[in-house]
Write a protein that holds these residues in place. Sequence first.
Motif, PDB file in Angstrom:
ATOM      1  N   SER A  19     -22.299  17.508  51.660  1.00 24.62           N
ATOM      2  CA  SER A  19     -23.228  17.315  52.780  1.00 24.62           C
ATOM      3  C   SER A  19     -23.269  15.847  53.209  1.00 24.62           C
ATOM      4  CB  SER A  19     -24.633  17.808  52.409  1.00 24.62           C
ATOM      5  OG  SER A  19     -25.151  17.077  51.318  1.00 24.62           O
ATOM      6  N   PHE A  20     -23.144  14.945  52.260  1.00 28.01           N
ATOM      7  CA  PHE A  20     -23.111  13.526  52.608  1.00 28.01           C
ATOM      8  C   PHE A  20     -21.820  13.206  53.360  1.00 28.01           C
ATOM      9  CE2 PHE A  20     -22.916   8.923  51.907  1.00 28.01           C
ATOM     10  CZ  PHE A  20     -24.247   8.563  52.105  1.00 28.01           C
ATOM     11  N   LEU A  21     -20.728  13.813  52.959  1.00 25.31           N
ATOM     12  CA  LEU A  21     -19.452  13.605  53.652  1.00 25.31           C
ATOM     13  C   LEU A  21     -19.525  14.097  55.088  1.00 25.31           C
ATOM     14  CD1 LEU A  21     -16.975  14.610  50.809  1.00 25.31           C
ATOM     15  CD2 LEU A  21     -17.088  12.362  51.920  1.00 25.31           C
ATOM     16  N   ARG A  22     -20.191  15.232  55.309  1.00 27.58           N
ATOM     17  CA  ARG A  22     -20.329  15.753  56.678  1.00 27.58           C
ATOM     18  C   ARG A  22     -21.171  14.800  57.529  1.00 27.58           C
ATOM     19  NH1 ARG A  22     -20.792  20.721  53.841  1.00 27.58           N
ATOM     20  NH2 ARG A  22     -23.086  20.632  53.935  1.00 27.58           N
ATOM     21  N   ALA A  23     -22.247  14.275  56.926  1.00 32.93           N
ATOM     22  CA  ALA A  23     -23.093  13.329  57.657  1.00 32.93           C
ATOM     23  C   ALA A  23     -22.323  12.044  57.976  1.00 32.93           C
ATOM     24  CB  ALA A  23     -24.343  13.013  56.843  1.00 32.93           C
ATOM     25  N   LEU A  24     -21.466  11.609  57.066  1.00 33.69           N
ATOM     26  CA  LEU A  24     -20.641  10.433  57.314  1.00 33.69           C
ATOM     27  C   LEU A  24     -19.679  10.661  58.473  1.00 33.69           C
ATOM     28  CD1 LEU A  24     -19.665   9.159  53.737  1.00 33.69           C
ATOM     29  CD2 LEU A  24     -20.917   7.880  55.479  1.00 33.69           C
ATOM     30  N   GLU A  25     -19.106  11.854  58.544  1.00 31.60           N
ATOM     31  CA  GLU A  25     -18.165  12.151  59.626  1.00 31.60           C
ATOM     32  C   GLU A  25     -18.878  12.164  60.978  1.00 31.60           C
ATOM     33  OE1 GLU A  25     -14.838  12.587  61.649  1.00 31.60           O
ATOM     34  OE2 GLU A  25     -15.012  12.128  59.505  1.00 31.60           O
ATOM     35  N   ARG A  26     -20.095  12.690  61.022  1.00 35.21           N
ATOM     36  CA  ARG A  26     -20.866  12.667  62.270  1.00 35.21           C
ATOM     37  C   ARG A  26     -21.195  11.219  62.672  1.00 35.21           C
ATOM     38  NH1 ARG A  26     -23.186  17.359  59.803  1.00 35.21           N
ATOM     39  NH2 ARG A  26     -24.891  16.127  58.899  1.00 35.21           N
ATOM     40  N   TYR A  27     -21.503  10.413  61.668  1.00 39.15           N
ATOM     41  CA  TYR A  27     -21.794   8.994  61.930  1.00 39.15           C
ATOM     42  C   TYR A  27     -20.547   8.268  62.423  1.00 39.15           C
ATOM     43  CZ  TYR A  27     -23.581   4.251  60.945  1.00 39.15           C
ATOM     44  OH  TYR A  27     -23.976   2.940  61.035  1.00 39.15           O
ATOM     45  N   ARG A  28     -19.396   8.622  61.874  1.00 43.63           N
ATOM     46  CA  ARG A  28     -18.136   8.001  62.314  1.00 43.63           C
ATOM     47  C   ARG A  28     -17.871   8.333  63.786  1.00 43.63           C
ATOM     48  NH1 ARG A  28     -15.072   9.141  58.389  1.00 43.63           N
ATOM     49  NH2 ARG A  28     -14.156   7.156  57.691  1.00 43.63           N
ATOM     50  N   ARG A  29     -18.121   9.560  64.177  1.00 41.72           N
ATOM     51  CA  ARG A  29     -17.856   9.982  65.566  1.00 41.72           C
ATOM     52  C   ARG A  29     -18.904   9.437  66.533  1.00 41.72           C
ATOM     53  NH1 ARG A  29     -17.007  15.214  63.204  1.00 41.72           N
ATOM     54  NH2 ARG A  29     -18.974  15.898  64.148  1.00 41.72           N
ATOM     55  N   HIS A  30     -20.164   9.355  66.063  1.00 42.10           N
ATOM     56  CA  HIS A  30     -21.246   8.914  66.951  1.00 42.10           C
ATOM     57  C   HIS A  30     -22.117   7.873  66.227  1.00 42.10           C
ATOM     58  CE1 HIS A  30     -20.187  12.213  69.610  1.00 42.10           C
ATOM     59  NE2 HIS A  30     -20.256  13.038  68.567  1.00 42.10           N
ATOM     60  N   PRO A  31     -21.603   6.656  66.024  1.00 43.85           N
ATOM     61  CA  PRO A  31     -22.369   5.623  65.325  1.00 43.85           C
ATOM     62  C   PRO A  31     -23.564   5.165  66.139  1.00 43.85           C
ATOM     63  CG  PRO A  31     -20.391   4.675  66.282  1.00 43.85           C
ATOM     64  CD  PRO A  31     -20.289   6.163  66.500  1.00 43.85           C
ATOM     65  N   GLY A  32     -24.577   4.704  65.454  1.00 41.49           N
ATOM     66  CA  GLY A  32     -25.775   4.212  66.132  1.00 41.49           C
ATOM     67  C   GLY A  32     -26.958   4.237  65.185  1.00 41.49           C
ATOM     68  N   LYS A  33     -28.088   3.776  65.685  1.00 33.52           N
ATOM     69  CA  LYS A  33     -29.276   3.612  64.854  1.00 33.52           C
ATOM     70  C   LYS A  33     -29.774   4.938  64.289  1.00 33.52           C
ATOM     71  CE  LYS A  33     -33.975   1.723  64.967  1.00 33.52           C
ATOM     72  NZ  LYS A  33     -34.977   0.969  65.775  1.00 33.52           N
ATOM     73  N   TYR A  34     -29.810   5.998  65.106  1.00 28.44           N
ATOM     74  CA  TYR A  34     -30.375   7.279  64.661  1.00 28.44           C
ATOM     75  C   TYR A  34     -29.634   7.815  63.449  1.00 28.44           C
ATOM     76  CZ  TYR A  34     -31.328  12.272  64.501  1.00 28.44           C
ATOM     77  OH  TYR A  34     -31.644  13.533  64.075  1.00 28.44           O
ATOM     78  N   ARG A  35     -28.306   7.903  63.552  1.00 27.94           N
ATOM     79  CA  ARG A  35     -27.524   8.480  62.446  1.00 27.94           C
ATOM     80  C   ARG A  35     -27.476   7.531  61.253  1.00 27.94           C
ATOM     81  NH1 ARG A  35     -25.553  13.201  63.961  1.00 27.94           N
ATOM     82  NH2 ARG A  35     -25.115  13.592  66.170  1.00 27.94           N
ATOM     83  N   ALA A  36     -27.505   6.220  61.485  1.00 28.27           N
ATOM     84  CA  ALA A  36     -27.539   5.268  60.377  1.00 28.27           C
ATOM     85  C   ALA A  36     -28.833   5.427  59.577  1.00 28.27           C
ATOM     86  CB  ALA A  36     -27.414   3.841  60.904  1.00 28.27           C
ATOM     87  N   LYS A  37     -29.953   5.549  60.297  1.00 24.32           N
ATOM     88  CA  LYS A  37     -31.239   5.731  59.623  1.00 24.32           C
ATOM     89  C   LYS A  37     -31.264   7.044  58.832  1.00 24.32           C
ATOM     90  CE  LYS A  37     -34.093   2.323  60.894  1.00 24.32           C
ATOM     91  NZ  LYS A  37     -34.918   1.526  59.950  1.00 24.32           N
ATOM     92  N   LYS A  38     -30.661   8.072  59.397  1.00 22.20           N
ATOM     93  CA  LYS A  38     -30.624   9.362  58.708  1.00 22.20           C
ATOM     94  C   LYS A  38     -29.826   9.260  57.415  1.00 22.20           C
ATOM     95  CE  LYS A  38     -29.595  14.262  59.398  1.00 22.20           C
ATOM     96  NZ  LYS A  38     -29.140  15.298  60.345  1.00 22.20           N
ATOM     97  N   LEU A  39     -28.673   8.601  57.469  1.00 22.57           N
ATOM     98  CA  LEU A  39     -27.883   8.403  56.256  1.00 22.57           C
ATOM     99  C   LEU A  39     -28.630   7.513  55.264  1.00 22.57           C
ATOM    100  CD1 LEU A  39     -24.267   7.991  57.635  1.00 22.57           C
ATOM    101  CD2 LEU A  39     -24.937   9.509  55.757  1.00 22.57           C
ATOM    102  N   GLY A  40     -29.355   6.523  55.773  1.00 21.35           N
ATOM    103  CA  GLY A  40     -30.154   5.670  54.902  1.00 21.35           C
ATOM    104  C   GLY A  40     -31.190   6.467  54.129  1.00 21.35           C
ATOM    105  N   ARG A  41     -31.814   7.445  54.805  1.00 17.91           N
ATOM    106  CA  ARG A  41     -32.787   8.301  54.114  1.00 17.91           C
ATOM    107  C   ARG A  41     -32.107   9.177  53.073  1.00 17.91           C
ATOM    108  NH1 ARG A  41     -34.834   8.495  59.421  1.00 17.91           N
ATOM    109  NH2 ARG A  41     -33.787  10.489  59.833  1.00 17.91           N
TER     110      ARG A  41
END
Length: 325
Positions: free
Chosen positions: A203-225
Motif C-alpha cells: 500500500s505504501f508502494l502504491r501511494a508512492l507511485e501516485r505521488y510520483r505521477r502527481h507530486p505536490g503538498k496534498y500527496r506529500a502530506k498523506k505519505l507523511g501521515r
Amino acid sequence: MQENKAIDIAQEDLDRLGLLIEQGQFELLLPEAWKDADVRLVYLMNDAVESFLVFQNARMSGTYQAEFDGELSAALATEDNGYVLAVHQGANAFTLFFTGMTLEVHLFDYGHTGHFWVKGYEYLRQLEYRLAILHDKLEYLGEEYCNEEERQLAALAEFPPLNYCCYPAVPKKYQTITEPDWEPSEKALQVIDGLAAEVGDASFLRALERYRRHPGKYRAKKLGRMLHRSRHAAVVDLLAKRLEEASAVYEKRRFSSEEEEKMRRLRRKAEERCQELRDQDLRCEIVEEEPFVYARDSIEYQVYVMVWRRRGWNRVVRVEEIKEK
C-alpha cells in the motif's frame, strides 16, 4: 631562519573558501601562539562532521571580531612567498598572511544522535535531522567523505514526506527555507521505493507511485501521515537501521577523562532504564546529544530514552531525559 614558501592550494579548497565568504560565514579558531601557527576557519560543523579550512603558517594583521554578525567581504591575493586574505567585517578589517590552505575533516558516528527541539513524532524528526546532516556532508565535502550507503540515503533529504516539509527537526523560526518544495527528487523516490519494496509494504508502494505521477503538498502530506502509522512501521524502522549501520563505521567523539566518566554514568543509567522498559515489553532506544570536539560550543552532553507506544493507528514516542540525580 628559513623563509616559508607558498604551497599550491587545490581549486576545490579555493571554492570552499569562496562559498563561506559568499554566505558571510567566517568563524576563525585562533592559535594561542602565532609563531608559524595554523589558523582554522570553520567549514562544516554538525553531528556527522567537524571540518575546517586550515591556513598554514599564518599570521594576522588587525583584529578579528569573533562576535561579528553582519555584512562580510574578503579578497585573496598571491605573494611570492604565500597568500594574503584581506577580510572586512563591516567597518572592521584584518589581514591573514599564510603559505597554504588545506581541508581538515573529522567524521563521526551520528546514528544515535538525538535533539528534541520540536514535539510530536520525535522519532521521525530525528530521522529528518540525520538525513539533513548527511546530505550536507555529501554536498559540502563530496562523495569521498561518504560511504556507498550514505550516498544513497542522502537523497532522502529531498523526500518531502520525511524532510523539513512534514517533520522539521528545528522550530520554524530557525528554519532557513521559507518556501517548502513539495516535489521529490527521482533519486529520493527510488531510495524510499526500494525500502518499501524490501519490507513488502504494497500500500505504501502504491501511494508512492501516485505521488510520483502527481507530486505536490496534498500527496506529500498523506505519505507523511502514513509514515507514523503502525502498519507502515517497517519502512521507517528499516531506514533507521540503514542510517545506523552506515554511520557506525565512523568513530565516536572523545572528550576529557572527566567528561567521559560523566558520559559513562549517564549511559549506564540509560541502559538500566531501558532494561526496565524492555521487561515491560516496551521498545526503547538510547539517543545522545554531544558537544563538538574541535570547536567547543555551549551544548552539554545529554542522554535521552525514546519509548515507543501506540496511539490508535499511530506510533508515537515518549522522550525521557536521563539525569545524574
